[in-house]
Design a protein around this motif. Structure first.
Motif, PDB file in Angstrom:
ATOM      1  N   PHE A 139       0.866  -1.172   0.000  1.00 28.14           N
ATOM      2  CA  PHE A 139       0.000   0.000   0.000  1.00 28.14           C
ATOM      3  C   PHE A 139       0.903   1.221   0.000  1.00 28.14           C
ATOM      4  CE2 PHE A 139      -3.916  -1.770   2.514  1.00 28.14           C
ATOM      5  CZ  PHE A 139      -4.281  -2.524   1.422  1.00 28.14           C
ATOM      6  N   THR A 140       0.633   2.161  -0.895  1.00 27.32           N
ATOM      7  CA  THR A 140       1.346   3.443  -0.875  1.00 27.32           C
ATOM      8  C   THR A 140       0.318   4.544  -0.620  1.00 27.32           C
ATOM      9  OG1 THR A 140       1.165   3.677  -3.283  1.00 27.32           O
ATOM     10  CG2 THR A 140       3.197   2.709  -2.436  1.00 27.32           C
ATOM     11  N   PHE A 141       0.740   5.574   0.106  1.00 27.99           N
ATOM     12  CA  PHE A 141      -0.134   6.667   0.513  1.00 27.99           C
ATOM     13  C   PHE A 141       0.427   7.985   0.001  1.00 27.99           C
ATOM     14  CE2 PHE A 141       0.205   3.382   3.751  1.00 27.99           C
ATOM     15  CZ  PHE A 141      -1.104   2.963   3.885  1.00 27.99           C
ATOM     16  N   VAL A 142      -0.436   8.790  -0.641  1.00 28.99           N
ATOM     17  CA  VAL A 142      -0.027  10.110  -1.128  1.00 28.99           C
ATOM     18  C   VAL A 142      -1.080  11.115  -0.665  1.00 28.99           C
ATOM     19  CG1 VAL A 142       0.440  11.531  -3.164  1.00 28.99           C
ATOM     20  CG2 VAL A 142       1.122   9.115  -3.149  1.00 28.99           C
ATOM     21  N   SER A 143      -0.639  12.143   0.067  1.00 25.62           N
ATOM     22  CA  SER A 143      -1.561  13.180   0.538  1.00 25.62           C
ATOM     23  C   SER A 143      -2.063  14.005  -0.636  1.00 25.62           C
ATOM     24  CB  SER A 143      -0.859  14.097   1.540  1.00 25.62           C
ATOM     25  OG  SER A 143      -0.531  13.369   2.689  1.00 25.62           O
ATOM     26  N   HIS A 144      -3.368  14.300  -0.597  1.00 26.22           N
ATOM     27  CA  HIS A 144      -4.016  15.146  -1.605  1.00 26.22           C
ATOM     28  C   HIS A 144      -4.989  16.059  -0.870  1.00 26.22           C
ATOM     29  CE1 HIS A 144      -2.571  13.489  -5.403  1.00 26.22           C
ATOM     30  NE2 HIS A 144      -2.680  12.291  -4.869  1.00 26.22           N
ATOM     31  N   GLY A 145      -4.580  17.285  -0.583  1.00 23.25           N
ATOM     32  CA  GLY A 145      -5.464  18.214   0.122  1.00 23.25           C
ATOM     33  C   GLY A 145      -5.866  17.666   1.474  1.00 23.25           C
ATOM     34  N   ASP A 146      -7.180  17.495   1.669  1.00 21.61           N
ATOM     35  CA  ASP A 146      -7.689  16.973   2.939  1.00 21.61           C
ATOM     36  C   ASP A 146      -7.774  15.448   2.961  1.00 21.61           C
ATOM     37  OD1 ASP A 146      -8.010  19.537   3.890  1.00 21.61           O
ATOM     38  OD2 ASP A 146     -10.125  19.672   3.343  1.00 21.61           O
ATOM     39  N   GLY A 147      -7.351  14.803   1.891  1.00 21.39           N
ATOM     40  CA  GLY A 147      -7.462  13.352   1.804  1.00 21.39           C
ATOM     41  C   GLY A 147      -6.142  12.690   1.499  1.00 21.39           C
ATOM     42  N   THR A 148      -6.228  11.394   1.336  1.00 21.54           N
ATOM     43  CA  THR A 148      -5.055  10.584   1.014  1.00 21.54           C
ATOM     44  C   THR A 148      -5.426   9.590  -0.073  1.00 21.54           C
ATOM     45  OG1 THR A 148      -4.233  10.742   3.285  1.00 21.54           O
ATOM     46  CG2 THR A 148      -3.341   8.963   1.929  1.00 21.54           C
ATOM     47  N   GLN A 149      -4.588   9.502  -1.093  1.00 14.93           N
ATOM     48  CA  GLN A 149      -4.777   8.498  -2.138  1.00 14.93           C
ATOM     49  C   GLN A 149      -4.046   7.239  -1.712  1.00 14.93           C
ATOM     50  OE1 GLN A 149      -3.559   9.602  -6.127  1.00 14.93           O
ATOM     51  NE2 GLN A 149      -3.206   7.472  -6.652  1.00 14.93           N
ATOM     52  N   LEU A 150      -4.751   6.127  -1.709  1.00 21.18           N
ATOM     53  CA  LEU A 150      -4.174   4.832  -1.373  1.00 21.18           C
ATOM     54  C   LEU A 150      -4.092   4.017  -2.650  1.00 21.18           C
ATOM     55  CD1 LEU A 150      -3.403   2.477   0.581  1.00 21.18           C
ATOM     56  CD2 LEU A 150      -5.850   1.990   0.702  1.00 21.18           C
ATOM     57  N   THR A 151      -2.909   3.497  -2.954  1.00 25.20           N
ATOM     58  CA  THR A 151      -2.731   2.623  -4.109  1.00 25.20           C
ATOM     59  C   THR A 151      -2.306   1.263  -3.591  1.00 25.20           C
ATOM     60  OG1 THR A 151      -2.062   4.490  -5.485  1.00 25.20           O
ATOM     61  CG2 THR A 151      -1.515   2.285  -6.288  1.00 25.20           C
ATOM     62  N   GLN A 152      -2.960   0.235  -4.096  1.00 24.45           N
ATOM     63  CA  GLN A 152      -2.668  -1.132  -3.677  1.00 24.45           C
ATOM     64  C   GLN A 152      -2.006  -1.876  -4.824  1.00 24.45           C
ATOM     65  OE1 GLN A 152      -5.749  -3.670  -1.670  1.00 24.45           O
ATOM     66  NE2 GLN A 152      -5.642  -4.786  -3.583  1.00 24.45           N
ATOM     67  N   HIS A 153      -0.915  -2.563  -4.520  1.00 24.11           N
ATOM     68  CA  HIS A 153      -0.224  -3.419  -5.491  1.00 24.11           C
ATOM     69  C   HIS A 153      -0.129  -4.809  -4.890  1.00 24.11           C
ATOM     70  CE1 HIS A 153       1.309   0.057  -7.794  1.00 24.11           C
ATOM     71  NE2 HIS A 153       1.437   0.615  -6.614  1.00 24.11           N
TER      72      HIS A 153
END
Length: 100
Positions: free
Chosen positions: A44-58
């Motif tokens: 799982f990788t996490f990238v902050s985006h404004g008030d949220g976080t994008q989670l990408t699953q590999h």
């Protein structure tokens, strides 16, 4: 099929990498005899985006038995994507319930 053939209905996991607030990786497998029925590597990788976080699953499946390989083939890409989507939605609900 796995449970019927002696595989356990749970996974054993080992964290293989951890970068706080950035990513977590682990290897997981379903115990079977002296080895595993099925294994997979996850990240799982996490990238902050404004008030949220994008989670990408590999993930990368590593079937350890012919039955595990057949099970994954039978699920197909759509079945695996649907299962991942359900798991990610459940994770989102758990995380958001902790924030409130």
């Amino acid at each position: 099929m796995g449970v019927l053939s002696g595989a356990k209905p749970y996974s054993v996991a080992e964290i293989t990498a951890l970068e706080p607030d950035r990513s977590i990786s682990w290897s997981a497998g379903i115990p079977f005899g002296n080895g595993f029925f099925n294994r997979a590597n996850w990240e799982f990788t996490f990238v902050s985006h404004g008030d949220g976080t994008q989670l990408t699953q590999h993930f990368h499946y590593l079937p350890q038995t012919s039955a595990a390989e057949q099970m994954i083939s039978a699920a197909g890409v759509n079945g695996i994507q649907q299962a991942c989507s359900v798991n990610l939605q459940n994770l989102k609900q758990v995380i958001e319930s902790q924030i409130k």
